[in-house]
Motif scaffolding. Structure first.
Motif, PDB file in Angstrom:
ATOM      1  N   MET A  48       0.832  -1.212   0.000  1.00  0.00           N
ATOM      2  CA  MET A  48       0.000   0.000   0.000  1.00  0.00           C
ATOM      3  C   MET A  48       0.866   1.261   0.000  1.00  0.00           C
ATOM      4  O   MET A  48       0.423   2.318  -0.458  1.00  0.00           O
ATOM      5  CB  MET A  48      -0.970   0.001   1.186  1.00  0.00           C
ATOM      6  CG  MET A  48      -2.217  -0.841   0.966  1.00  0.00           C
ATOM      7  SD  MET A  48      -3.089  -0.494  -0.604  1.00  0.00           S
ATOM      8  CE  MET A  48      -3.523   1.242  -0.410  1.00  0.00           C
ATOM      9  N   ASP A  49       2.084   1.168   0.506  1.00  0.00           N
ATOM     10  CA  ASP A  49       3.014   2.298   0.378  1.00  0.00           C
ATOM     11  C   ASP A  49       3.322   2.519  -1.108  1.00  0.00           C
ATOM     12  O   ASP A  49       3.277   3.657  -1.589  1.00  0.00           O
ATOM     13  CB  ASP A  49       4.302   2.012   1.168  1.00  0.00           C
ATOM     14  CG  ASP A  49       5.246   3.202   1.220  1.00  0.00           C
ATOM     15  OD1 ASP A  49       4.767   4.353   1.113  1.00  0.00           O
ATOM     16  OD2 ASP A  49       6.471   2.986   1.365  1.00  0.00           O
ATOM     17  N   ALA A  50       3.581   1.422  -1.833  1.00  0.00           N
ATOM     18  CA  ALA A  50       3.853   1.542  -3.276  1.00  0.00           C
ATOM     19  C   ALA A  50       2.633   2.103  -4.019  1.00  0.00           C
ATOM     20  O   ALA A  50       2.766   2.920  -4.933  1.00  0.00           O
ATOM     21  CB  ALA A  50       4.255   0.187  -3.845  1.00  0.00           C
ATOM     22  N   SER A  52       0.455   4.122  -2.701  1.00  0.00           N
ATOM     23  CA  SER A  52       0.431   5.546  -2.344  1.00  0.00           C
ATOM     24  C   SER A  52       1.453   6.332  -3.152  1.00  0.00           C
ATOM     25  O   SER A  52       1.168   7.453  -3.587  1.00  0.00           O
ATOM     26  CB  SER A  52       0.705   5.732  -0.846  1.00  0.00           C
ATOM     27  OG  SER A  52      -0.209   4.976  -0.081  1.00  0.00           O
ATOM     28  N   HIS A  53       2.641   5.744  -3.362  1.00  0.00           N
ATOM     29  CA  HIS A  53       3.647   6.432  -4.184  1.00  0.00           C
ATOM     30  C   HIS A  53       3.093   6.687  -5.588  1.00  0.00           C
ATOM     31  O   HIS A  53       3.300   7.756  -6.166  1.00  0.00           O
ATOM     32  CB  HIS A  53       4.932   5.592  -4.287  1.00  0.00           C
ATOM     33  CG  HIS A  53       5.643   5.433  -2.983  1.00  0.00           C
ATOM     34  ND1 HIS A  53       6.466   4.378  -2.700  1.00  0.00           N
ATOM     35  CD2 HIS A  53       5.636   6.221  -1.872  1.00  0.00           C
ATOM     36  CE1 HIS A  53       6.944   4.510  -1.471  1.00  0.00           C
ATOM     37  NE2 HIS A  53       6.444   5.617  -0.944  1.00  0.00           N
ATOM     38  N   SER A  54       2.393   5.688  -6.131  1.00  0.00           N
ATOM     39  CA  SER A  54       1.850   5.810  -7.496  1.00  0.00           C
ATOM     40  C   SER A  54       0.800   6.915  -7.570  1.00  0.00           C
ATOM     41  O   SER A  54       0.845   7.780  -8.457  1.00  0.00           O
ATOM     42  CB  SER A  54       1.218   4.486  -7.932  1.00  0.00           C
ATOM     43  OG  SER A  54       2.120   3.422  -7.769  1.00  0.00           O
ATOM     44  N   VAL A 117      -0.609  12.853   1.383  1.00  0.00           N
ATOM     45  CA  VAL A 117      -0.709  11.539   2.042  1.00  0.00           C
ATOM     46  C   VAL A 117       0.581  11.273   2.826  1.00  0.00           C
ATOM     47  O   VAL A 117       0.537  10.915   4.011  1.00  0.00           O
ATOM     48  CB  VAL A 117      -0.931  10.406   1.006  1.00  0.00           C
ATOM     49  CG1 VAL A 117      -1.058   9.061   1.714  1.00  0.00           C
ATOM     50  CG2 VAL A 117      -2.156  10.675   0.142  1.00  0.00           C
ATOM     51  N   HIS A 118       1.711  11.467   2.165  1.00  0.00           N
ATOM     52  CA  HIS A 118       2.982  11.218   2.836  1.00  0.00           C
ATOM     53  C   HIS A 118       3.275  12.250   3.927  1.00  0.00           C
ATOM     54  O   HIS A 118       3.830  11.903   4.969  1.00  0.00           O
ATOM     55  CB  HIS A 118       4.129  11.147   1.822  1.00  0.00           C
ATOM     56  CG  HIS A 118       4.319   9.767   1.285  1.00  0.00           C
ATOM     57  ND1 HIS A 118       3.453   9.217   0.367  1.00  0.00           N
ATOM     58  CD2 HIS A 118       5.234   8.796   1.573  1.00  0.00           C
ATOM     59  CE1 HIS A 118       3.847   7.978   0.104  1.00  0.00           C
ATOM     60  NE2 HIS A 118       4.917   7.700   0.811  1.00  0.00           N
ATOM     61  N   ALA A 119       2.910  13.499   3.692  1.00  0.00           N
ATOM     62  CA  ALA A 119       3.135  14.519   4.728  1.00  0.00           C
ATOM     63  C   ALA A 119       2.405  14.132   6.019  1.00  0.00           C
ATOM     64  O   ALA A 119       2.975  14.191   7.118  1.00  0.00           O
ATOM     65  CB  ALA A 119       2.655  15.885   4.230  1.00  0.00           C
ATOM     66  N   THR A 131       3.111   2.409  11.526  1.00  0.00           N
ATOM     67  CA  THR A 131       3.872   1.908  10.372  1.00  0.00           C
ATOM     68  C   THR A 131       3.556   2.754   9.142  1.00  0.00           C
ATOM     69  O   THR A 131       2.384   3.056   8.877  1.00  0.00           O
ATOM     70  CB  THR A 131       3.479   0.438  10.106  1.00  0.00           C
ATOM     71  OG1 THR A 131       3.655  -0.288  11.309  1.00  0.00           O
ATOM     72  CG2 THR A 131       4.314  -0.176   9.003  1.00  0.00           C
ATOM     73  N   HIS A 132       4.595   3.106   8.390  1.00  0.00           N
ATOM     74  CA  HIS A 132       4.437   4.023   7.257  1.00  0.00           C
ATOM     75  C   HIS A 132       3.339   3.587   6.281  1.00  0.00           C
ATOM     76  O   HIS A 132       2.451   4.371   5.925  1.00  0.00           O
ATOM     77  CB  HIS A 132       5.785   4.155   6.543  1.00  0.00           C
ATOM     78  CG  HIS A 132       5.761   5.047   5.357  1.00  0.00           C
ATOM     79  ND1 HIS A 132       5.482   6.394   5.438  1.00  0.00           N
ATOM     80  CD2 HIS A 132       5.971   4.784   4.038  1.00  0.00           C
ATOM     81  CE1 HIS A 132       5.520   6.926   4.218  1.00  0.00           C
ATOM     82  NE2 HIS A 132       5.812   5.972   3.358  1.00  0.00           N
ATOM     83  N   GLY A 133       3.393   2.330   5.859  1.00  0.00           N
ATOM     84  CA  GLY A 133       2.410   1.851   4.873  1.00  0.00           C
ATOM     85  C   GLY A 133       0.996   1.808   5.432  1.00  0.00           C
ATOM     86  O   GLY A 133       0.018   2.016   4.698  1.00  0.00           O
ATOM     87  N   ALA A 135      -0.190   3.898   7.807  1.00  0.00           N
ATOM     88  CA  ALA A 135      -0.644   5.294   7.855  1.00  0.00           C
ATOM     89  C   ALA A 135      -1.059   5.770   6.462  1.00  0.00           C
ATOM     90  O   ALA A 135      -2.117   6.377   6.277  1.00  0.00           O
ATOM     91  CB  ALA A 135       0.459   6.194   8.418  1.00  0.00           C
ATOM     92  N   ASN A 136      -0.247   5.448   5.461  1.00  0.00           N
ATOM     93  CA  ASN A 136      -0.588   5.826   4.080  1.00  0.00           C
ATOM     94  C   ASN A 136      -1.917   5.219   3.651  1.00  0.00           C
ATOM     95  O   ASN A 136      -2.745   5.874   3.026  1.00  0.00           O
ATOM     96  CB  ASN A 136       0.498   5.324   3.114  1.00  0.00           C
ATOM     97  CG  ASN A 136       1.670   6.271   3.011  1.00  0.00           C
ATOM     98  OD1 ASN A 136       1.530   7.462   3.211  1.00  0.00           O
ATOM     99  ND2 ASN A 136       2.827   5.730   2.702  1.00  0.00           N
ATOM    100  N   SER A 137      -2.075   3.935   3.961  1.00  0.00           N
ATOM    101  CA  SER A 137      -3.265   3.216   3.517  1.00  0.00           C
ATOM    102  C   SER A 137      -4.537   3.822   4.115  1.00  0.00           C
ATOM    103  O   SER A 137      -5.552   3.963   3.430  1.00  0.00           O
ATOM    104  CB  SER A 137      -3.132   1.737   3.909  1.00  0.00           C
ATOM    105  OG  SER A 137      -4.254   1.016   3.491  1.00  0.00           O
TER     106      SER A 137
HETATM  107 FE   LIG Z   1       6.180   6.009   1.169  1.00  0.00          FE
END
Ligand SMILES: [Fe+2]
Length: 239
Positions: A48-50, A52-54, A117-119, A131-133, A135-137
């Motif tokens: 889900m981090d990937a 979010s990057h997309s 999202v990342h901020a 966890t980063h992913g 939180a992004n998700s």
């Molecule tokens: Fe990320």
């Protein structure tokens, strides 16, 4: 294999971003055998981090056609292979396709950067160790809702890349379908849905909203954000 590294400062409870082209490795070896033993929850959150990057590359003010192409290619692969990699960690094809997808997403955001999202995920992770992913998700669908009217053309492409039938829909309706598809995808992966589920304290949302304003990622977001009223609104919706 990106230009960025993130380090958590445990005294200030902040995540610090270091970005430099010297960080980019000369070679990245994408060997699925190395990820076979990754637990399902880590497979889901990093996937889900990937994702979010997309999507962040697509809705970035610095988006460009090559980054868009890589991001959409990554989303297609993630939509197809992430559930398979989570359901069966021994699926070597799914593992390999996820490595390729994460790589494409990384190159994409290397050109286009990430956004709100990342901020917010950095701020939530810095304060509460989420966890980063994860939180992004949690934040991704809510941030997409915030950006929707500014980048409906991009989210329409997200819907398509996720296999949603948008035939005959207006651009904004198709974009909304993209948002809903991302939200449904996180549920299919059994990701936590709310910040309250992952240890975030409601009384600290003001501080998290303020922290996010000084995170470097926020300047590239589709809609310019200058005020913590906006970041707080997103956090409250995700709480
Ligand atoms: Fe990320």
């Amino acid at each position: 294999m990106t230009f960025a590294a993130v380090i958590r400062d445990n005294r200030q409870h902040r995540k610090l971003i270091f970005a430099d082209h010297h960080i980019i490795p000369d070679v990245a070896i994408l060997d699925p055998l190395l990820t076979m033993s990754t637990p399902a929850s880590v497979t889901a959150s990093t996937g889900m981090d990937a994702m979010s990057h997309s999507i962040e590359a697509l809705h970035s003010q610095q988006s460009e056609p090559i980054a868009d192409g890589l991001a959409l290619g990554a989303i297609r692969l993630i939509a197809e292979y992430l559930p398979k990699a989570v359901e069966n960690g021994n699926d070597i094809v799914a593992r390999g396709q996820m490595l390729i997808a994460a790589n494409m997403a990384g190159v994409s955001f290397g050109n286009a950067q990430v956004g709100v999202v990342h901020a917010l995920a950095h701020s939530v992770g810095g304060r509460f160790g989420v966890t980063h992913g994860v939180a992004n998700s949690i934040l991704l669908p809510h941030c997409m809702r915030y950006n929707l009217d500014a980048v409906a053309d991009k989210y329409r492409l997200v819907a398509q890349a996720m296999g949603v039938n948008i035939h005959g829909l207006s651009e904004i309706d198709a974009a909304y379908k993209g948002l809903k598809a991302v939200s449904a995808f996180t549920k299919r992966l059994n990701m936590p849905q709310r910040l309250r589920e992952v240890g975030v304290e409601e009384a600290s949302l003001d501080q998290v909203a303020e922290d996010a304003l000084s995170d470097a990622s926020i300047v590239y977001n589709a809609k310019s954000i200058f005020d913590s009223e906006d970041t707080l609104k997103i956090l409250k919706e995700a709480y």
